[in-house]
Design a protein around this motif. Sequence first.
Motif, PDB file in Angstrom:
ATOM      1  N   ASP A   1     -35.538  11.329   8.849  1.00  0.00           N
ATOM      2  CA  ASP A   1     -36.650  11.313   9.811  1.00  0.00           C
ATOM      3  C   ASP A   1     -36.264  10.598  11.101  1.00  0.00           C
ATOM      4  O   ASP A   1     -36.894  10.785  12.138  1.00  0.00           O
ATOM      5  N   ARG A   2     -35.189   9.781  11.040  1.00  0.00           N
ATOM      6  CA  ARG A   2     -34.771   9.001  12.213  1.00  0.00           C
ATOM      7  C   ARG A   2     -33.351   9.287  12.670  1.00  0.00           C
ATOM      8  O   ARG A   2     -33.015   9.067  13.840  1.00  0.00           O
ATOM      9  N   VAL A   3     -32.510   9.762  11.754  1.00  0.00           N
ATOM     10  CA  VAL A   3     -31.106  10.044  12.076  1.00  0.00           C
ATOM     11  C   VAL A   3     -30.909  11.547  12.152  1.00  0.00           C
ATOM     12  O   VAL A   3     -31.280  12.271  11.228  1.00  0.00           O
ATOM     13  N   LYS A   4     -30.320  12.007  13.250  1.00  0.00           N
ATOM     14  CA  LYS A   4     -30.175  13.450  13.470  1.00  0.00           C
ATOM     15  C   LYS A   4     -28.726  13.916  13.548  1.00  0.00           C
ATOM     16  O   LYS A   4     -28.464  15.087  13.784  1.00  0.00           O
ATOM     17  N   ARG A   5     -27.762  12.999  13.372  1.00  0.00           N
ATOM     18  CA  ARG A   5     -26.340  13.386  13.371  1.00  0.00           C
ATOM     19  C   ARG A   5     -25.668  12.763  12.158  1.00  0.00           C
ATOM     20  O   ARG A   5     -25.693  11.544  11.974  1.00  0.00           O
ATOM     21  N   PHE A   6     -25.066  13.617  11.357  1.00  0.00           N
ATOM     22  CA  PHE A   6     -24.385  13.178  10.143  1.00  0.00           C
ATOM     23  C   PHE A   6     -22.976  13.767  10.100  1.00  0.00           C
ATOM     24  O   PHE A   6     -22.739  14.880  10.584  1.00  0.00           O
ATOM     25  N   ALA A   7     -22.066  13.030   9.484  1.00  0.00           N
ATOM     26  CA  ALA A   7     -20.738  13.543   9.150  1.00  0.00           C
ATOM     27  C   ALA A   7     -20.401  13.050   7.751  1.00  0.00           C
ATOM     28  O   ALA A   7     -20.650  11.881   7.436  1.00  0.00           O
ATOM     29  N   PRO A   8     -19.850  13.902   6.895  1.00  0.00           N
ATOM     30  CA  PRO A   8     -19.612  13.492   5.505  1.00  0.00           C
ATOM     31  C   PRO A   8     -18.564  12.396   5.331  1.00  0.00           C
ATOM     32  O   PRO A   8     -18.854  11.331   4.779  1.00  0.00           O
ATOM     33  N   ILE A   9     -17.336  12.644   5.785  1.00  0.00           N
ATOM     34  CA  ILE A   9     -16.217  11.766   5.421  1.00  0.00           C
ATOM     35  C   ILE A   9     -15.391  11.447   6.656  1.00  0.00           C
ATOM     36  O   ILE A   9     -14.997  12.351   7.394  1.00  0.00           O
ATOM     37  N   ASN A  10     -15.143  10.174   6.878  1.00  0.00           N
ATOM     38  CA  ASN A  10     -14.270   9.794   7.980  1.00  0.00           C
ATOM     39  C   ASN A  10     -12.814  10.066   7.623  1.00  0.00           C
ATOM     40  O   ASN A  10     -12.314   9.611   6.594  1.00  0.00           O
ATOM     41  N   GLU A  11     -12.153  10.834   8.473  1.00  0.00           N
ATOM     42  CA  GLU A  11     -10.719  11.080   8.371  1.00  0.00           C
ATOM     43  C   GLU A  11     -10.254  11.437   6.957  1.00  0.00           C
ATOM     44  O   GLU A  11      -9.426  10.737   6.353  1.00  0.00           O
ATOM     45  N   PRO A  12     -10.768  12.533   6.399  1.00  0.00           N
ATOM     46  CA  PRO A  12     -10.334  12.910   5.043  1.00  0.00           C
ATOM     47  C   PRO A  12      -8.845  13.201   4.962  1.00  0.00           C
ATOM     48  O   PRO A  12      -8.261  13.108   3.872  1.00  0.00           O
ATOM     49  N   ASN A  13      -8.225  13.528   6.084  1.00  0.00           N
ATOM     50  CA  ASN A  13      -6.777  13.771   6.064  1.00  0.00           C
ATOM     51  C   ASN A  13      -5.983  12.497   5.791  1.00  0.00           C
ATOM     52  O   ASN A  13      -4.864  12.550   5.273  1.00  0.00           O
ATOM     53  N   VAL A  14      -6.547  11.352   6.122  1.00  0.00           N
ATOM     54  CA  VAL A  14      -5.817  10.094   5.939  1.00  0.00           C
ATOM     55  C   VAL A  14      -5.695   9.738   4.460  1.00  0.00           C
ATOM     56  O   VAL A  14      -4.685   9.160   4.038  1.00  0.00           O
ATOM     57  N   ILE A  15      -6.698  10.088   3.666  1.00  0.00           N
ATOM     58  CA  ILE A  15      -6.717   9.646   2.262  1.00  0.00           C
ATOM     59  C   ILE A  15      -5.552  10.234   1.455  1.00  0.00           C
ATOM     60  O   ILE A  15      -4.781   9.477   0.845  1.00  0.00           O
ATOM     61  N   PRO A  16      -5.335  11.548   1.427  1.00  0.00           N
ATOM     62  CA  PRO A  16      -4.166  12.057   0.685  1.00  0.00           C
ATOM     63  C   PRO A  16      -2.842  11.573   1.281  1.00  0.00           C
ATOM     64  O   PRO A  16      -1.901  11.258   0.549  1.00  0.00           O
ATOM     65  N   TRP A  17      -2.789  11.497   2.608  1.00  0.00           N
ATOM     66  CA  TRP A  17      -1.544  11.154   3.295  1.00  0.00           C
ATOM     67  C   TRP A  17      -1.149   9.701   3.034  1.00  0.00           C
ATOM     68  O   TRP A  17      -0.008   9.390   2.694  1.00  0.00           O
ATOM     69  N   VAL A  18      -2.099   8.773   3.185  1.00  0.00           N
ATOM     70  CA  VAL A  18      -1.765   7.346   3.111  1.00  0.00           C
ATOM     71  C   VAL A  18      -2.017   6.763   1.721  1.00  0.00           C
ATOM     72  O   VAL A  18      -1.259   5.925   1.244  1.00  0.00           O
ATOM     73  N   ALA A  19      -3.081   7.207   1.047  1.00  0.00           N
ATOM     74  CA  ALA A  19      -3.419   6.616  -0.250  1.00  0.00           C
ATOM     75  C   ALA A  19      -2.636   7.229  -1.407  1.00  0.00           C
ATOM     76  O   ALA A  19      -2.421   6.557  -2.432  1.00  0.00           O
TER      77      ALA A  19
END
Length: 442
Positions: free
Chosen positions: A155-173
Amino acid sequence: MTRSFPKDFLWGVAASAFQTEGAVNKDGRGQSVWDVYAHTPGRTTNGETADIACDHYHRYPEDIGLMSGLGVGAYRLSTAWPRIFPEGSGQVNQRGLDFYDRVIDLLLHEGIEPWICLHHWDMPVAVEEKGGWRSRETPKIFADYAATIARHFGDRVKRFAPINEPNVIPWVAYNVGRHAPGKQSYEDSLKAIHALNLAHGYSVKAVRAEASDAQVGNIVSLGPVRPHYDDAAHEEARILGDCLWRRVTVDPLWLGTYPEPIAKEMEPLILGDDMADISQEMDFFGLNHYNPVFVGPNKNTTFGIAETAPPTGMGPLTDVNWVVDPQAFLEQIRDTSERYNKPTIYITENGASYPDALGPDRKVIDKDRIAYFEGYLNVLLDALEEGHDIRGYFAWSLMDNFEWGRGFSKRFGLVYVDYPTLQRIPKASYHWLSDVIRKNAL
């Protein structure tokens, strides 16, 4: 010569829950994989943890006041998954929702639009123990979390994104093993790539189902991938690196396919309507950019390649040894526009770390950071003149914070945090950027 940004250009700052909030044992929050990782000896600089971080959990009114003073129109925050679901799923922690209610309501009161990133790497330990990003069940759990957030805040937030930098997780983790959960496994890397993409697609659908008027996009860190040396082995590493760093978690989202040379490897993981579920229509492309990425062969990594230090003589360099190269930023904007059919782009992170020093007058004169911003914002204006659809720019970051494995040793903030006292001190770059925002021009 004065160069102006578009009249409705959106200026913002970005930060993440784990890097700033602290209060890791407060009000029912569960443990995250980064809590465990940071408390594991040898994993972070000086063994530092984010138990307190910037104490944004208690000091958010002061921090929002700093945003207001800067003049930004938006704040990109992340909600902490373990603060909402201490066990990853099941019982909602109302006190976690209450905290973000307070933050969001104050942001709106100050005329600052909240943008929510649902996951900035702080997976609940309870989910990791059931397989984490190696499991196809995790995307379903994540979608339920996304639905809860969208239902409560939509009701108050109108911009969403699921995951920050999903490319970093497989690459670095999973490739290098340098981020939580700190594993090195080829099979698990591939599973993580696909699970992250599924989590994105499922959660886009979940957010739209709960907040039909919200805009949803991706957030990914991209920079041109270049070989460290000009030879066949490094060119081969560049091709694979470009696939793993730039394409493998973006092409499926926007094009519905996995890129070469890894497409064949991903086939056994694709079941039923996976690719259709992954490639949901999106409203914007969130582009994080810092630097070009240099790669080379590395036998100690899962994929046999890794990021390298920049070649000798590339300078200038930031404090984390990243090349300052505004033209690489323009190159990446052009590539994103051309490859993904001219999407609406927001620069959702851009900034630099420098060894800031607090002077005897309690001031921080960070001329290098000002020069960095000036160079990159001028290139952003070049990109706008070329016709790329860029609607806004979020500086990373509002304030110095816990910089993952580097602990508190590196500073990206516009605001200096004196960690012993947690005092916030706006740097020279804060005042410089405030003037740019006020004028909407360089």
